[in-house]
Structures are given as C-alpha cells and as structure tokens.
Design a protein around this motif. Sequence first.
Motif, mmCIF file in Angstrom:
data_model
loop_
_atom_site.group_PDB
_atom_site.id
_atom_site.type_symbol
_atom_site.label_atom_id
_atom_site.label_comp_id
_atom_site.label_asym_id
_atom_site.label_seq_id
_atom_site.Cartn_x
_atom_site.Cartn_y
_atom_site.Cartn_z
ATOM 1 N N SER A 198 -29.299 10.235 -6.564
ATOM 2 C CA SER A 198 -29.987 8.936 -6.569
ATOM 3 C C SER A 198 -28.939 7.850 -6.416
ATOM 4 C CB SER A 198 -30.782 8.755 -7.866
ATOM 5 O OG SER A 198 -29.913 8.724 -8.969
ATOM 6 N N PHE A 199 -29.411 6.689 -6.084
ATOM 7 C CA PHE A 199 -28.500 5.559 -5.894
ATOM 8 C C PHE A 199 -28.975 4.391 -6.736
ATOM 9 C CE2 PHE A 199 -28.381 7.988 -1.965
ATOM 10 C CZ PHE A 199 -27.024 8.153 -1.796
ATOM 11 N N MET A 200 -28.030 3.736 -7.354
ATOM 12 C CA MET A 200 -28.361 2.555 -8.150
ATOM 13 C C MET A 200 -28.235 1.331 -7.248
ATOM 14 S SD MET A 200 -29.236 1.796 -11.202
ATOM 15 C CE MET A 200 -29.658 0.158 -11.813
ATOM 16 N N LYS A 234 -39.622 12.591 7.611
ATOM 17 C CA LYS A 234 -39.687 11.186 8.041
ATOM 18 C C LYS A 234 -38.383 10.454 7.770
ATOM 19 C CE LYS A 234 -42.872 9.008 5.961
ATOM 20 N NZ LYS A 234 -44.006 8.397 5.299
ATOM 21 N N SER A 235 -38.228 9.314 8.399
ATOM 22 C CA SER A 235 -37.073 8.460 8.144
ATOM 23 C C SER A 235 -37.054 8.057 6.665
ATOM 24 C CB SER A 235 -37.169 7.213 9.029
ATOM 25 O OG SER A 235 -36.120 6.337 8.721
ATOM 26 N N GLY A 236 -35.904 8.198 6.041
ATOM 27 C CA GLY A 236 -35.771 7.827 4.634
ATOM 28 C C GLY A 236 -36.154 8.925 3.662
ATOM 29 N N SER A 237 -36.515 10.114 4.183
ATOM 30 C CA SER A 237 -36.975 11.189 3.291
ATOM 31 C C SER A 237 -35.826 11.891 2.566
ATOM 32 C CB SER A 237 -37.813 12.207 4.086
ATOM 33 O OG SER A 237 -37.054 12.746 5.145
ATOM 34 N N GLY A 238 -34.598 11.699 3.046
ATOM 35 C CA GLY A 238 -33.464 12.296 2.337
ATOM 36 C C GLY A 238 -32.671 13.322 3.130
ATOM 37 N N LYS A 239 -32.952 13.453 4.410
ATOM 38 C CA LYS A 239 -32.291 14.474 5.241
ATOM 39 C C LYS A 239 -30.771 14.294 5.284
ATOM 40 C CE LYS A 239 -34.563 13.242 8.943
ATOM 41 N NZ LYS A 239 -35.273 12.059 8.374
ATOM 42 N N SER A 240 -30.343 13.092 5.637
ATOM 43 C CA SER A 240 -28.897 12.856 5.747
ATOM 44 C C SER A 240 -28.216 13.024 4.392
ATOM 45 C CB SER A 240 -28.616 11.449 6.271
ATOM 46 O OG SER A 240 -29.091 11.306 7.585
ATOM 47 N N THR A 241 -28.916 12.659 3.328
ATOM 48 C CA THR A 241 -28.318 12.775 1.995
ATOM 49 C C THR A 241 -27.969 14.232 1.687
ATOM 50 O OG1 THR A 241 -29.540 10.831 1.261
ATOM 51 C CG2 THR A 241 -28.682 12.272 -0.458
ATOM 52 N N VAL A 242 -28.822 15.158 2.105
ATOM 53 C CA VAL A 242 -28.532 16.589 1.887
ATOM 54 C C VAL A 242 -27.232 16.959 2.599
ATOM 55 C CG1 VAL A 242 -29.311 18.962 2.286
ATOM 56 C CG2 VAL A 242 -30.974 17.214 1.601
ATOM 57 N N THR A 254 -19.533 13.599 1.369
ATOM 58 C CA THR A 254 -19.426 12.167 1.605
ATOM 59 C C THR A 254 -20.071 11.507 0.383
ATOM 60 O OG1 THR A 254 -20.000 12.752 3.876
ATOM 61 C CG2 THR A 254 -19.845 10.408 3.366
ATOM 62 N N TYR A 255 -21.131 12.171 -0.125
ATOM 63 C CA TYR A 255 -21.764 11.754 -1.370
ATOM 64 C C TYR A 255 -21.464 12.797 -2.431
ATOM 65 C CZ TYR A 255 -24.815 8.460 1.199
ATOM 66 O OH TYR A 255 -25.312 7.450 1.961
ATOM 67 N N LEU A 256 -21.194 12.340 -3.616
ATOM 68 C CA LEU A 256 -20.996 13.245 -4.735
ATOM 69 C C LEU A 256 -22.370 13.558 -5.339
ATOM 70 C CD1 LEU A 256 -18.760 14.604 -6.401
ATOM 71 C CD2 LEU A 256 -18.861 12.639 -7.941
ATOM 72 N N SER A 270 -21.747 13.033 12.384
ATOM 73 C CA SER A 270 -22.490 12.004 11.675
ATOM 74 C C SER A 270 -23.578 11.395 12.555
ATOM 75 C CB SER A 270 -21.491 10.937 11.223
ATOM 76 O OG SER A 270 -22.096 9.684 11.192
ATOM 77 N N GLN A 271 -24.602 10.886 11.892
ATOM 78 C CA GLN A 271 -25.698 10.205 12.588
ATOM 79 C C GLN A 271 -25.186 8.887 13.171
ATOM 80 O OE1 GLN A 271 -28.833 9.402 9.797
ATOM 81 N NE2 GLN A 271 -30.287 8.750 11.371
ATOM 82 N N PHE A 272 -24.203 8.321 12.506
ATOM 83 C CA PHE A 272 -23.631 7.066 12.970
ATOM 84 C C PHE A 272 -22.185 7.305 13.361
ATOM 85 C CE2 PHE A 272 -26.933 6.184 9.853
ATOM 86 C CZ PHE A 272 -27.848 5.568 10.693
HETATM 87 N N1 LIG Z 1 -25.420 5.001 0.069
HETATM 88 C C1 LIG Z 1 -26.684 4.710 -0.237
HETATM 89 N N2 LIG Z 1 -26.990 3.701 -1.087
HETATM 90 C C2 LIG Z 1 -28.248 3.415 -1.420
HETATM 91 N N3 LIG Z 1 -29.316 4.083 -0.942
HETATM 92 C C3 LIG Z 1 -29.102 5.097 -0.117
HETATM 93 C C4 LIG Z 1 -27.774 5.472 0.298
HETATM 94 N N4 LIG Z 1 -27.868 6.527 1.145
HETATM 95 C C5 LIG Z 1 -29.174 6.800 1.254
HETATM 96 N N5 LIG Z 1 -29.912 5.946 0.510
HETATM 97 C C6 LIG Z 1 -31.380 5.947 0.375
HETATM 98 O O1 LIG Z 1 -31.812 7.277 0.146
HETATM 99 C C7 LIG Z 1 -32.985 7.559 0.874
HETATM 100 C C8 LIG Z 1 -32.739 8.746 1.814
HETATM 101 O O2 LIG Z 1 -31.809 8.345 2.819
HETATM 102 P P1 LIG Z 1 -31.342 9.321 3.982
HETATM 103 O O3 LIG Z 1 -30.293 8.619 4.742
HETATM 104 O O4 LIG Z 1 -31.009 10.634 3.382
HETATM 105 O O5 LIG Z 1 -32.688 9.459 4.832
HETATM 106 P P2 LIG Z 1 -32.948 10.233 6.211
HETATM 107 O O6 LIG Z 1 -34.037 11.209 5.970
HETATM 108 O O7 LIG Z 1 -31.672 10.740 6.760
HETATM 109 O O8 LIG Z 1 -33.512 9.064 7.143
HETATM 110 P P3 LIG Z 1 -33.303 8.790 8.725
HETATM 111 O O9 LIG Z 1 -34.208 9.774 9.432
HETATM 112 O O10 LIG Z 1 -33.767 7.385 8.909
HETATM 113 O O11 LIG Z 1 -31.865 8.970 9.038
HETATM 114 C C9 LIG Z 1 -33.365 6.281 1.603
HETATM 115 O O12 LIG Z 1 -34.322 5.611 0.837
HETATM 116 C C10 LIG Z 1 -32.073 5.506 1.644
HETATM 117 O O13 LIG Z 1 -32.303 4.119 1.661
#
Ligand SMILES: Nc1ncnc2c1ncn2[C@@H]1O[C@H](COP(=O)(O)OP(=O)(O)OP(=O)(O)O)[C@@H](O)[C@H]1O
Length: 232
Positions: free
Chosen positions: A13-15, A44-52, A59-61, A99-101
């Motif tokens: 999670s992110f604060m 969907k966009s924002g679902s958390g894929k990149s975070t995994v 890149t994220y702890l 990376s996506q970016f």
């Molecule tokens: N460094 C960060 N700081 C704060 N919030 C973050 C950070 N990284 C991700 N989030 C939030 O976590 C959630 C998941 O983000 P993530 O990038 O994993 O989505 P995604 O599925 O890859 O989306 P997309 O398809 O648009 O790339 C989003 O609500 C995003 O705003």
Amino acid sequence: MQAILSIQKLSKSFMLHQKNKRIRAIEDVSLTLHEGEFIGITGKSGSGKSTVLKCIHRTYLPEAGEIWYNSRLYGPIDLAQASERIMIELRREEIGYVSQFLNVMPRTTAKELVKHAIVETGRDADYAERETVRMLEHFELDRELWDSYPATFSGGEKLRLNIARAMAKRPRLLLLDEPTASLDEASKGKVKVLIEQLMGEGTTMLGIFHDLEFMNHLCSREYRIRDGRVLA
Ligand SMILES: Nc1ncnc2c1ncn2[C@@H]1O[C@H](COP(=O)(O)OP(=O)(O)OP(=O)(O)O)[C@@H](O)[C@H]1O
Ligand SMILES: [Mg+2]
C-alpha cells in the motif's frame, strides 16, 4: 515442473501524505511461475499489475508476503527480504525488467547501453559487441541513432531500445510491463519473434500486456487482477 517463482500473499500500500490517506495497491496476491513458462497478468488500469512486477524487481519494497525465487546464484531466496546488494546482483545477472515507462541512463549512447548490460552478465566484449549489433538490427533501430543519447529518441525508439537491452541479457526471469503498448504492428512483431526465441531458450517470463490478442498467442496461463486482488 519446478517453480522458479512462488508469490504468497503479497501486499503493498502507499501512504498519500498530502491526503493523509492509504491506498491499497495489491492485497494478498499469490501466484506461481514454473520454469520456462510465460504467464500474463491482466486487469484494468490501476488494478495493481505494475505493482506486482515492481515488488518482484524490488523497485517497490513489499509490505507483507513472500516472493520465493529459485535463484541460480543463491538458491531459493525470498525477494521480499533479500538485501539490496543481493537484489543488485540478481538484477544484473538473472532478473530482467522492461518498464512500462522509459527511464534511460543519460550520457550513455544506445549502443553502449545494450553492450554494457550484456557485459554486466559476465560475457566477454566480443560476444557483447556481436549481440548488441544483432539486437539493434533486429529492432531496426536506425544506425544513425546507435551512437546517440536516447534522451532525444521518440517514444517507440526508446521502448525498442529498452526491450533490446533487457532481452540481450538473456535473463532467467524476464518481467515485461506492457512492452508493446506504444509500438506499431511491425515492431510488435519483432518483440514477438524475440519472445518466442527466449521461450525456446527456456527463459521464464511474466508479462503485462495491453494487447490481449498478442498475449493470448504467447502465454500459457493468465492471472487476472481486480482492485489489487487476483481473481480465481
Ligand atoms: N509509488 C506510488 N505511490 C502512490 N500510489 C501508487 C504508487 N504506485 C502505484 N500506486 C497506486 O497503486 C495502484 C495500482 O497501481 P499500478 O501501477 O500497479 O496499476 P496498473 O494495474 O499497473 O495500472 P496501468 O494499467 O494503468 O499501468 C494505483 O491506484 C496507483 O495509483
Ligand atoms: Mg501499470
């Protein structure tokens, strides 16, 4: 088949300090990747894929959960707990990431960037030179750009360079975050050829794809994520 990656109950999670609010990016995500498999993550966009992917690449702890990776250098290791030094070694030699970016090193030419990445894995300079030329040719990066700095490249040129660099390393585990998102059909085809080649060589891959059709032709399984959780 042996698992090369086994993720259990991964959460992050992110604060958001300005808003004094906590965002749950992923919660209790579990997934398994066997050696040589190519698995897709959708949602969907924002679902958390990149975070995994970023938690695996560290890149994220991660906040909670385990990421067991069967390393060649270290044997089974929990990437959620591994030291930064070990992560640097693993990124250099075993775990690749597109990376996506685009974040490319400044003051390094396109050719140096790829070559350096290969040399880092321990291969000799001759091999690195040949492989760099082969990869840049494969992705049809204009020869005039080879000795230029990527900062001024177009989006598609940067992306092709990033993919070339990651794939040239021949990682054991390759993480792909929407590698084809901004590419034209011809360039997508080039990525596909390389992915197939890596699959043939036994590389394990975990990818996020915008283009589901592209993904379905390559992936053997798919994990779907919604609101940070893996759907059954
Ligand atoms: N460094 C960060 N700081 C704060 N919030 C973050 C950070 N990284 C991700 N989030 C939030 O976590 C959630 C998941 O983000 P993530 O990038 O994993 O989505 P995604 O599925 O890859 O989306 P997309 O398809 O648009 O790339 C989003 O609500 C995003 O705003
Ligand atoms: Mg993303």
